[in-house]
Design a protein around this motif. Structure first.
Motif, mmCIF file in Angstrom:
data_model
loop_
_atom_site.group_PDB
_atom_site.id
_atom_site.type_symbol
_atom_site.label_atom_id
_atom_site.label_comp_id
_atom_site.label_asym_id
_atom_site.label_seq_id
_atom_site.Cartn_x
_atom_site.Cartn_y
_atom_site.Cartn_z
ATOM 1 N N UNK A 1 -24.747 78.887 -0.324
ATOM 2 C CA UNK A 1 -24.008 77.390 -1.008
ATOM 3 C C UNK A 1 -22.758 78.293 -1.578
ATOM 4 N N UNK A 2 -23.398 79.469 -2.569
ATOM 5 C CA UNK A 2 -22.171 80.113 -3.415
ATOM 6 C C UNK A 2 -20.871 81.399 -2.721
ATOM 7 N N UNK A 3 -21.670 81.661 -1.685
ATOM 8 C CA UNK A 3 -20.976 82.819 -0.946
ATOM 9 C C UNK A 3 -21.223 83.772 -1.788
ATOM 10 N N UNK A 4 -22.447 84.167 -2.251
ATOM 11 C CA UNK A 4 -22.473 85.752 -3.460
ATOM 12 C C UNK A 4 -22.951 87.060 -2.696
ATOM 13 N N UNK A 5 -22.357 87.917 -1.756
ATOM 14 C CA UNK A 5 -22.617 88.692 -0.918
ATOM 15 C C UNK A 5 -22.720 88.125 0.172
ATOM 16 N N UNK A 6 -22.710 87.273 0.908
ATOM 17 C CA UNK A 6 -22.540 86.424 2.536
ATOM 18 C C UNK A 6 -21.632 85.483 1.946
ATOM 19 N N UNK A 7 -20.867 85.027 3.709
ATOM 20 C CA UNK A 7 -20.034 84.118 4.202
ATOM 21 C C UNK A 7 -20.648 83.234 3.840
ATOM 22 N N UNK A 8 -19.759 81.991 2.968
ATOM 23 C CA UNK A 8 -20.055 80.769 2.143
ATOM 24 C C UNK A 8 -20.521 80.134 3.766
ATOM 25 N N UNK A 9 -21.914 78.972 4.099
ATOM 26 C CA UNK A 9 -21.335 79.206 5.201
ATOM 27 C C UNK A 9 -22.542 76.828 4.196
ATOM 28 N N UNK A 10 -22.047 76.225 4.107
ATOM 29 C CA UNK A 10 -22.608 74.957 3.685
ATOM 30 C C UNK A 10 -23.501 73.999 3.888
ATOM 31 N N UNK A 11 -22.941 74.049 5.371
ATOM 32 C CA UNK A 11 -24.208 73.715 6.485
ATOM 33 C C UNK A 11 -25.239 74.119 6.644
ATOM 34 N N UNK A 12 -25.306 75.430 6.146
ATOM 35 C CA UNK A 12 -26.688 76.125 6.985
ATOM 36 C C UNK A 12 -27.016 76.541 5.312
ATOM 37 N N UNK A 13 -26.852 76.161 4.294
ATOM 38 C CA UNK A 13 -27.273 76.434 3.039
ATOM 39 C C UNK A 13 -27.827 75.342 2.804
ATOM 40 N N UNK A 14 -27.374 73.417 2.876
ATOM 41 C CA UNK A 14 -27.900 72.401 3.610
ATOM 42 C C UNK A 14 -29.114 72.824 4.164
ATOM 43 N N UNK A 15 -29.025 73.061 5.136
ATOM 44 C CA UNK A 15 -30.510 73.051 6.012
ATOM 45 C C UNK A 15 -31.817 73.988 5.272
ATOM 46 N N UNK A 16 -31.296 74.260 4.674
ATOM 47 C CA UNK A 16 -32.146 75.625 4.044
ATOM 48 C C UNK A 16 -33.113 74.896 2.936
ATOM 49 N N UNK A 17 -32.027 74.289 2.667
ATOM 50 C CA UNK A 17 -32.495 73.286 1.571
ATOM 51 C C UNK A 17 -33.592 71.983 2.019
ATOM 52 N N UNK A 18 -33.012 71.565 2.306
ATOM 53 C CA UNK A 18 -33.492 70.592 3.128
ATOM 54 C C UNK A 18 -34.837 70.747 3.705
ATOM 55 N N UNK A 19 -35.010 72.497 4.983
ATOM 56 C CA UNK A 19 -36.203 72.710 5.274
ATOM 57 C C UNK A 19 -37.145 72.728 4.080
#
Length: 1048
Positions: free
Chosen positions: A517-535
């Motif tokens: 979600x923040x892009x700290x050290x990795x490419x920012x991917x909001x949808x992937x962040x959303x998926x992981x939070x949903x799981x």
């Protein structure tokens, strides 16, 4: 109702006519009539060709009829002409349709009753009568498609509005015109992870403001003609008799139309409410599949209910199940009465799985093309199927690795294979017990860590399961983050984090989510962040629930704000917070709002070996009650950096109660005696201490004693009496208990009263009671019909406040603060990132502060700017933002960091907010803007009590701002503000003579020097004293590298 049903029947009959007469032609002998180019929809003027012939002198008629939902029929066009015997002739007829049938209603075109159908017909007869008679010589009929009035185009009027129309425009604007409304209501436009508990999304609908749509809705109450569309993915079967998919609760707290449950066997239970209040239901003959996204479509056509389920399984054709049922009762559906619930609710648990968009078609049933069925856009973007497939493949590899390793270890030890390995070996054809090969790591490099952990865990424990591997993998990732201490290592560790999450470690899912979600050290991917939070949230992980509650509260680039969806997540974690506080554990820490720029609060952080803690212990031994209370509180709740130690805390409570006769300590000791926390339960002794504390007028003791009378003696009269006394003293627990009594009808001599209960819950919440806030939010989320309207946005704020008291969040905050105090900037950044994404104000501020003060080269400059802009901005959205964050946001707006350009108006607004808090930097920054020629608006000057300077010269306003800066309460700001004020005065003297300027300049330098000499020694003495206080910490205070690692 009869007219409404007859109108629908008339419409069906007209459609049948269209099919029966496809050529639009009927004839007898040589008499004929035909439309060569009939229109598809009504148009203002349409040239139509009519072909006709007759065998004798007759009359040809062309007519347009319109039928309304009232049952009436209106003729809007009629032309006729004589027909001379002979061959076929063609006549051009100009069809004229009225504006109310062609255009969108506006200031000139009035609304009409709802049009059901429009028929174009022609006939040949012997007279000019307006009706064709029983036996016309020839006839033709064409139905025209009528658009929804709100879907029609607007008319470009060529006339001037009347005087009264212009007045209405001036006074009311567009509010008096026909309102644009969508009759399709979205009950859920996003995604929702349902935990299978009593939490869901509450939605209420309002009557249509448009008279036509509202009239249609009212007529459909007793004859529903609507559809519901629900996207759902089931993770587990229903564990109760019924689990909620979608249901509606009416104003009398009864299940109403529609109610759709999932049964324990996987069938759908569809229930509708009838006119007399009785309900009727049916079960679907099919079973809902697990692990597939399915579209559940419920259609209501009067008494006929049909349900269709279409499930998407990869690239295959959809799996389709359907069923319909004719209900024996007259179905009622008033969608403005009560509320809809998606998922679980007050009376039923929800499903275990995920929801996609849920749509309600209030007045129509759209067609469903199963051949063109696609997943909705949010589901596609999040890509559940990709995650589930990759995770399942990885789990299979882990199972094979576990079985192979276990078998090898057992063979070496000469023992039998354990049950888990035996089952895995039977299920995996690739493994055989006869094969006694050595342990082989997983083939892919990023999975070698898993293989090493499996081998290590088998050596240590002799048995291992996937969940244990996930926990060990997450711990290994944290150790590597701590050891490397740089952002560059994050990208290399992300596969291991995702693997840990796949194996069931929700902490890993949350950390991965916030990194993406923040892009700290990795490419920012909001949808992937959303998926992981949903799981993680679907598995009921607290921090993931907090993050999704915050995400849907404020919204971001992937999802719009949705207070009802935000409430669904926050209400879950709020209830867990209430339960967690009753069961303290080492995994929980008291939540404290510590800002990293607050030096005084940082100095107050301590531990059991710190001088401050030892000083408090000395004071307690000397009989200081406040010190005894402070030590007990810190040890019991784990405050100010002290680890929780309930047994030791209880000893301090006991000493304060017995030796000091302190009412606070007597109350605290009595509570642990009543509950048995850290000490054997002793109710009589607890009551004795409570009575002593009550005799000293301590309000909480009244409440606790009332609770004793209620729980242990069943004396509701005495309990209510004590709570009323405590409520008058402002005790929050008393108000909460009285609210429960009135809500459940337990108050002696009074029936249940939800309104009285609401008033007590409101008082309790305002006094800071967590459960009071939860109960208040629950009422505001649904409302009390006729008494309390819905306040979904305010309900979210209350459960958000309650959720942010969660001890598991407090543990993450404490780890971040400890890392910062120990000088570990990188791990402080990681922990504050985990908590800032949960919406906690202090964590958001600290995340931005850490980015601002990051070591040189540790973070990318663009990331630093975006980090500051994002998290400082989030932190100032609270009710009481810090002035430091306001000033920093003003600087960011000023320095062209937003949208690539300078935003002076936003910068001025930020500095104004800081100045209103009497922050010297706010006054100073406003002065700099004035010095640059920026003209401050009159409204801002009025709020700063400087409106009298709006028409003054720049020098007067500038000096006033710098004077406010100088006169603020900050000692450190006195010198720079004084110098700025002197510089402003010197600048204003440039118009004077050179000698005068030199003289005044010398005086200014002298004054500045004297001020400097006066202030600097005081500052140095203050810093010297604080330096001596902290310059020689004890050895226990000095963190070692080993201690830092073990803390993580």
């Amino acid at each position: 109702m009869g007219a409404f049903v007859w109108s629908r029947c008339l419409l069906s009959l007209q459609v049948i006519l269209l099919v029966v007469v496809p050529l639009c032609l009927s004839q007898e002998g040589s008499d004929s009539v035909m439309f060569l180019n009939p229109p598809e929809v009504p148009e203002p003027v349409y040239p139509m060709e009519v072909q006709y012939s007759c065998s004798k002198p007759l009359v040809v008629h062309v007519q347009v009829l319109v039928s309304f939902d009232t049952g009436n029929t209106l003729m809007i066009f009629h032309r006729w002409w004589p027909c001379v015997p002979g061959p076929n002739r063609i006549r051009l007829v100009l069809l004229h349709f009225p504006d109310w049938l062609v255009y969108h209603p506006d200031w000139s075109i009035n609304e009409s009753p709802w049009v059901l159908s429009c028929l174009l017909r022609s006939w040949v007869s012997s007279s000019a009568a307006a009706e064709p008679g029983r036996t016309p010589f020839a006839s033709a009929v064409v139905p025209l498609r009528v658009q929804n009035p709100l879907s029609r185009p607007f008319k470009e009027h060529l006339l001037c509005p009347s005087w009264d129309t212009e007045i209405r425009w001036t006074v009311f604007g567009d509010r008096w015109q026909c309102l644009k409304e969508n009759e399709v209501s979205s009950l859920l436009s996003s995604l929702y992870g349902s935990t299978g508990e009593h939490f869901g999304i509450t939605k209420t609908l309002q009557p249509f403001r448009n008279e036509m749509l509202e009239g249609l809705r009212l007529k459909a109450i007793s004859y529903p003609w609507c559809a519901f569309s629900i996207w759902v993915l089931l993770e587990q079967p229903c564990r109760d008799r019924l689990c909620g998919l979608l249901h509606r609760i009416d104003s009398k707290a009864n299940y109403a139309t529609p109610t759709v449950f999932l049964t324990r066997t996987g069938q759908l239970h569809v229930q509708l409410q009838g006119e007399d209040g009785h309900s009727s239901a049916f079960l679907s003959p099919f079973i809902m599949p697990l692990g597939l996204w399915c579209l559940l479509r419920l259609e209501l056509k009067g008494r006929l209910g049909s349900i269709t389920v279409a499930c998407i399984d990869g690239q295959k054709d959809p799996l389709v199940y359907s069923s319909e049922h004719m209900f024996s009762v007259a179905v009622m559906l008033d969608d403005t009465d009560g509320y809809f619930v998606v998922g679980g609710g007050k009376y039923v648990r929800g499903i275990e799985g995920f929801y996609g968009p849920v749509t309600y078609y209030r007045t129509r049933i759209p067609s469903l093309d199963l051949q063109e069925l696609h997943l909705p856009q949010p589901v596609r973007m999040v890509n559940f199927s990709g995650w589930f497939q990759a995770c399942q493949e990885f789990k299979s590899e882990v199972d094979r690795t576990i079985s192979n390793s276990s078998h090898a270890v057992m063979v070496q030890r000469g023992r039998c294979t354990d049950i888990y390995t035996t089952l895995v070996l039977k299920a995996k054809t690739t493994s055989s017990r006869a094969e006694c090969g050595s342990f082989e790591p997983l083939s892919k490099p990023q999975r070698r860590m898993v293989a090493k952990l499996v081998k290590m865990l088998y050596k240590q424990k002799g048995i291992v399961d996937p969940e244990a591997i996930g926990r060990a993998l997450y711990s290994a990732v944290l150790r590597k983050l701590t050891a490397h201490g740089s952002v560059e290592v994050i990208n290399r560790l992300m596969p291991s984090l995702l693997q840990a999450g796949c194996l069931g470690d929700n902490r890993a899912l949350h950390l991965s989510s916030v990194l993406y979600s923040s892009g700290l050290g990795v490419k920012k991917q909001p949808y992937k962040a959303w998926l992981l939070s949903l799981l993680a949230a679907q598995k009921d992980w607290r921090l993931a629930l907090l993050r999704l509650g915050h995400l849907h509260h404020v919204g971001d680039q992937t999802v719009p704000p949705d207070p009802d969806l935000s409430y669904a997540y926050y209400s879950n974690i709020a209830k867990q917070t209430s339960a967690d506080r009753l069961n303290p554990s080492s995994q929980q820490t008291f939540v404290e709002s510590v800002f990293l720029n607050d030096e005084e609060t940082l100095k107050a952080q301590t531990n059991t070996n710190h001088d401050l803690f030892h000083w408090l212990k000395l004071q307690a031994r000397n009989g200081v009650a406040d010190a005894e209370q402070a030590i007990g509180r810190m040890l019991f709740w784990g405050q100010q950096g002290v680890a929780s130690d309930i047994q030791t805390a209880v000893r301090h409570y006991e000493r304060g109660a017995t030796r000091l006769q302190d009412p606070v300590s007597m109350y605290d000791y009595a509570i642990v005696l009543l509950t048995g926390q850290g000490v054997p339960k002793d109710v009589p002794r607890a009551v004795a201490f409570l009575k002593k504390a009550m005799d000293q007028g301590f309000a909480p003791a009244f409440t606790a004693l009332g609770w004793y009378y209620e729980q242990f003696e069943g004396n509701y009269e005495r309990a209510a009496e004590l709570w009323e006394q405590a409520d008058l003293l402002g005790n929050p627990d008393a108000a909460m208990n009285l609210g429960v009594f009135h809500s459940q009808g337990l108050y002696p001599g009074q029936p249940a009263d939800k309104v009285k209960a609401y008033k007590y819950f409101l008082k309790s919440a305002q006094r800071g009671h967590i459960n009071g806030g939860i109960e208040l939010a629950e009422i505001w989320s649904r409302g009390i019909p006729g008494h309390v309207p819905r306040h979904p946005s305010d309900a979210v704020l209350w459960v958000k406040w309650a959720s942010e008291q969660n001890g598991y969040l407090g543990t993450v905050l404490r780890k971040g603060l400890n890392a910062y105090l120990q000088g570990n900037w990188f791990m402080a950044l990681i922990y504050y990132l985990m908590s800032s994404e949960c919406g906690f104000k202090a964590a958001q501020f600290n995340m931005a502060f850490l980015c601002e003060h990051s070591p040189r080269g540790s973070l990318n400059s663009s990331f630093v700017t975006q980090c500051m802009l994002h998290y400082y901005n989030l932190s100032i959205q609270s009710q009481n933002p810090t002035s430091y964050a306001l000033v920093k946001m003003g600087d960011l707006f000023y320095e062209e960091h937003t949208r690539g350009k300078r935003d002076l108006s936003a910068a001025v607004e930020m500095y104004r907010e800081a100045a209103l808090k009497n922050d010297p930097q706010g006054w100073y920054s406003l002065g700099l803007l004035v010095q640059e020629g920026v003209r401050l608006p009159a409204t801002l000057l009025s709020q700063l009590n400087l409106l009298q300077h709006y028409f003054s010269d720049k020098h007067t306003l500038l000096t006033t701002l710098y004077q406010r800066c100088r006169d603020s309460s900050s000692d450190e700001a006195h010198l720079p503000c004084t110098l700025a004020l002197l510089a402003a005065h010197l600048q204003s003297l440039q118009t004077l003579g050179q000698s005068t300027v030199k003289l005044l300049g010398a005086v200014a330098v002298a004054v500045a020097t004297l001020s400097f000499c006066k202030i600097i020694p005081a500052i140095l003495r203050q810093r010297s004293a604080s330096g001596q206080q902290n310059s020689t910490p004890s050895e226990a205070e000095q963190p070692t590298e080993q201690e830092g690692s073990s803390g993580v």
